[in-house]
Design an enzyme around this catalytic site. Structure first.
Site, PDB file in Angstrom:
ATOM      1  N   CYS A  12     -19.441  52.300  22.260  1.00 16.55           N
ATOM      2  CA  CYS A  12     -20.090  53.273  21.360  1.00 16.55           C
ATOM      3  C   CYS A  12     -20.179  54.603  22.105  1.00 16.55           C
ATOM      4  O   CYS A  12     -19.945  54.658  23.326  1.00 16.55           O
ATOM      5  CB  CYS A  12     -21.489  52.789  20.992  1.00 16.55           C
ATOM      6  SG  CYS A  12     -22.566  52.737  22.429  1.00 16.55           S
ATOM      7  N   HIS A  73     -29.739  52.842  28.480  1.00 20.75           N
ATOM      8  CA  HIS A  73     -30.995  52.311  27.921  1.00 20.75           C
ATOM      9  C   HIS A  73     -32.214  53.168  28.266  1.00 20.75           C
ATOM     10  O   HIS A  73     -33.298  52.932  27.727  1.00 20.75           O
ATOM     11  CB  HIS A  73     -31.296  50.934  28.513  1.00 20.75           C
ATOM     12  CG  HIS A  73     -30.310  49.880  28.165  1.00 20.75           C
ATOM     13  ND1 HIS A  73     -29.813  49.722  26.902  1.00 20.75           N
ATOM     14  CD2 HIS A  73     -29.753  48.905  28.917  1.00 20.75           C
ATOM     15  CE1 HIS A  73     -28.977  48.689  26.905  1.00 20.75           C
ATOM     16  NE2 HIS A  73     -28.908  48.191  28.099  1.00 20.75           N
ATOM     17  N   HIS A 123     -36.475  44.033  26.452  1.00 18.63           N
ATOM     18  CA  HIS A 123     -35.264  44.856  26.577  1.00 18.63           C
ATOM     19  C   HIS A 123     -35.585  46.141  27.360  1.00 18.63           C
ATOM     20  O   HIS A 123     -36.619  46.759  27.123  1.00 18.63           O
ATOM     21  CB  HIS A 123     -34.723  45.202  25.184  1.00 18.63           C
ATOM     22  CG  HIS A 123     -33.322  45.718  25.212  1.00 18.63           C
ATOM     23  ND1 HIS A 123     -33.031  47.019  25.565  1.00 18.63           N
ATOM     24  CD2 HIS A 123     -32.133  45.117  24.970  1.00 18.63           C
ATOM     25  CE1 HIS A 123     -31.720  47.188  25.507  1.00 18.63           C
ATOM     26  NE2 HIS A 123     -31.155  46.054  25.155  1.00 18.63           N
ATOM     27  N   GLU A 125     -34.550  49.124  27.122  1.00 18.75           N
ATOM     28  CA  GLU A 125     -34.786  50.311  26.265  1.00 18.75           C
ATOM     29  C   GLU A 125     -36.251  50.355  25.839  1.00 18.75           C
ATOM     30  O   GLU A 125     -36.899  51.406  25.879  1.00 18.75           O
ATOM     31  CB  GLU A 125     -33.877  50.261  25.027  1.00 18.75           C
ATOM     32  CG  GLU A 125     -34.162  51.385  24.047  1.00 18.75           C
ATOM     33  CD  GLU A 125     -33.397  51.254  22.731  1.00 18.75           C
ATOM     34  OE1 GLU A 125     -32.231  50.829  22.760  1.00 18.75           O
ATOM     35  OE2 GLU A 125     -33.982  51.584  21.683  1.00 18.75           O
ATOM     36  N   THR A 162     -33.125  50.935  18.949  1.00 16.70           N
ATOM     37  CA  THR A 162     -31.889  51.461  18.350  1.00 16.70           C
ATOM     38  C   THR A 162     -30.981  50.375  17.775  1.00 16.70           C
ATOM     39  O   THR A 162     -30.259  50.619  16.819  1.00 16.70           O
ATOM     40  CB  THR A 162     -31.077  52.257  19.392  1.00 16.70           C
ATOM     41  OG1 THR A 162     -30.909  51.452  20.558  1.00 16.70           O
ATOM     42  CG2 THR A 162     -31.742  53.560  19.763  1.00 16.70           C
ATOM     43  N   CYS A 190     -29.697  53.059  15.431  1.00 18.83           N
ATOM     44  CA  CYS A 190     -28.465  53.814  15.701  1.00 18.83           C
ATOM     45  C   CYS A 190     -27.339  53.387  14.758  1.00 18.83           C
ATOM     46  O   CYS A 190     -27.174  52.206  14.472  1.00 18.83           O
ATOM     47  CB  CYS A 190     -28.098  53.524  17.152  1.00 18.83           C
ATOM     48  SG  CYS A 190     -26.416  53.840  17.550  1.00 18.83           S
ATOM     49  N   SER A 218     -25.440  40.779  25.999  1.00 20.72           N
ATOM     50  CA  SER A 218     -25.568  41.993  25.179  1.00 20.72           C
ATOM     51  C   SER A 218     -26.180  41.626  23.831  1.00 20.72           C
ATOM     52  O   SER A 218     -25.595  40.858  23.058  1.00 20.72           O
ATOM     53  CB  SER A 218     -24.182  42.622  24.981  1.00 20.72           C
ATOM     54  OG  SER A 218     -24.183  43.435  23.829  1.00 20.72           O
ATOM     55  N   ASN A 220     -26.693  43.380  21.103  1.00 18.46           N
ATOM     56  CA  ASN A 220     -26.012  43.802  19.866  1.00 18.46           C
ATOM     57  C   ASN A 220     -24.733  42.985  19.636  1.00 18.46           C
ATOM     58  O   ASN A 220     -24.352  42.734  18.504  1.00 18.46           O
ATOM     59  CB  ASN A 220     -25.773  45.321  19.845  1.00 18.46           C
ATOM     60  CG  ASN A 220     -24.622  45.755  20.714  1.00 18.46           C
ATOM     61  OD1 ASN A 220     -23.476  45.709  20.301  1.00 18.46           O
ATOM     62  ND2 ASN A 220     -24.907  46.179  21.935  1.00 18.46           N
ATOM     63  N   SER A 262     -21.003  47.740  23.921  1.00 24.07           N
ATOM     64  CA  SER A 262     -20.718  47.891  25.354  1.00 24.07           C
ATOM     65  C   SER A 262     -19.442  47.155  25.758  1.00 24.07           C
ATOM     66  O   SER A 262     -19.259  46.812  26.921  1.00 24.07           O
ATOM     67  CB  SER A 262     -21.910  47.379  26.171  1.00 24.07           C
ATOM     68  OG  SER A 262     -22.272  46.086  25.742  1.00 24.07           O
TER      69      SER A 262
HETATM   70  S1  SF4 Z   1     -28.256  54.009  20.912  1.00 23.74           S
HETATM   71 FE1  SF4 Z   1     -27.237  52.376  22.039  1.00 23.74          FE
HETATM   72  S2  SF4 Z   1     -25.708  51.593  20.598  1.00 23.74           S
HETATM   73 FE2  SF4 Z   1     -26.343  53.601  19.830  1.00 23.74          FE
HETATM   74  S3  SF4 Z   1     -24.881  55.098  20.695  1.00 23.74           S
HETATM   75 FE3  SF4 Z   1     -26.630  54.979  22.095  1.00 23.74          FE
HETATM   76  S4  SF4 Z   1     -26.069  53.450  23.614  1.00 23.74           S
HETATM   77 FE4  SF4 Z   1     -24.707  53.161  21.854  1.00 23.74          FE
END
Ligand code: SF4
Length: 279
Positions: A12, A73, A123, A125, A162, A190, A218, A220, A262
């Protein structure tokens, strides 16, 4: 056998950006460069960075000098302050969309809202976002986490991890609204996550088998497997093309390949080549 590759397979925007920032830093800096934990949820990319000289450690206590990379993150502000007080240089590769979650959480906290962060409390993040509220925010993974913490709230603020799916939090949001006078929510989900999930649904509908490529840790990527399975498609999650087994493709007419946010494009391409060998 027809092989379809998802248009969104590959890094991404946030991971691509972080990988570039870190790659450039490793080339330029002649001193020790550290990260707290793996750079991304992809073992092959992490190995590449280690070969380039990156040192991955678990705690800021293990770093005395040099530079510290902040992963996409993000990182808790108190850890950044500790690093700076030791004279450690910060290389910030926080994804701008993750930065937005941090900024909104801080804003709501400072404006006196009781803050709820919807996401996985473990997580990185979310641990970083909570740090921007002096760790006062309530991190909610599901409805069961809403107990005494929703009573007597006048002003409630919400931000969302996200990579989460909004539908999973409908009941949580409804309960929060019912229990407060004022409700303010920032949709911080996101698009990269959305797009990969929507594409997985679309491809799973027309495939006999879907191969999800990406790190096993991961979140996601793991979710893409669940998304495909939820509509009845057989889904296999691999980290590397070596894990593919020929018998998976027996009587498969259409196979689709998707990757997490990722997952590097080259692993997706190698997966296609390996499947072609089975044809
Ligand atoms: S928030 Fe996470 S999934 Fe979305 S662009 Fe950023 S790094 Fe990638």
């Amino acid at each position: 056998m027809e092989i379809i590759v998802g248009k969104n397979a590959g890094f991404c925007f946030g991971v691509e950006r972080a990988v570039e920032i870190i790659r450039k830093a490793l080339k330029k800096i002649n001193d020790d460069v550290y990260s707290l934990g793996p750079i991304i949820h992809n073992p092959q990319t992490n190995e590449m960075f280690e070969e380039m000289g990156l040192k991955m450690v678990d705690s800021i206590d293990e770093i005395e000098k040099g530079s510290l990379v902040i992963r996409s993150h993000g990182l808790e502000p108190e850890i950044i302050k500790t690093a700076e007080s030791k004279g450690i240089r910060i290389i910030d590769a926080t994804c701008p969309l993750v930065k937005k979650v941090q900024d909104y959480a801080e804003l709501l906290y400072k404006e006196g809202y009781k803050l709820f962060i919807l996401g996985d409390p473990l997580h990185p993040e979310i641990r970083a976002v909570a740090g921007f509220t002096d760790n006062s925010a309530n991190v909610i993974e599901n409805e069961n986490d809403l107990k005494d913490n929703i009573r007597g709230c006048r002003k409630v603020g919400v931000v969302i991890q996200t990579t989460q799916i909004l539908d999973n939090y409908k009941n949580v949001i409804y309960k929060l609204i019912k229990n407060c006078d004022e409700f303010r929510i920032y949709n911080t989900i996101c698009d990269a996550t959305h797009e990969r999930q929507e594409e997985t649904v679309e491809l799973a509908r027309k495939s006999d088998l879907i191969i999800i490529v990406g790190g096993k840790n991961s979140a996601n990527t793991t979710r893409l497997k669940k998304v495909a399975e939820s509509i009845g498609c057989v889904a296999c999650h691999i980290e590397s093309p070596d894990e593919l087994e020929k018998n998976w493709f027996h009587s498969v007419k259409v196979v689709s390949i998707v990757g997490g946010a990722s997952t590097p494009e080259w692993i997706v391409n190698d997966t296609v080549l390996r499947i072609k060998e089975f044809k």
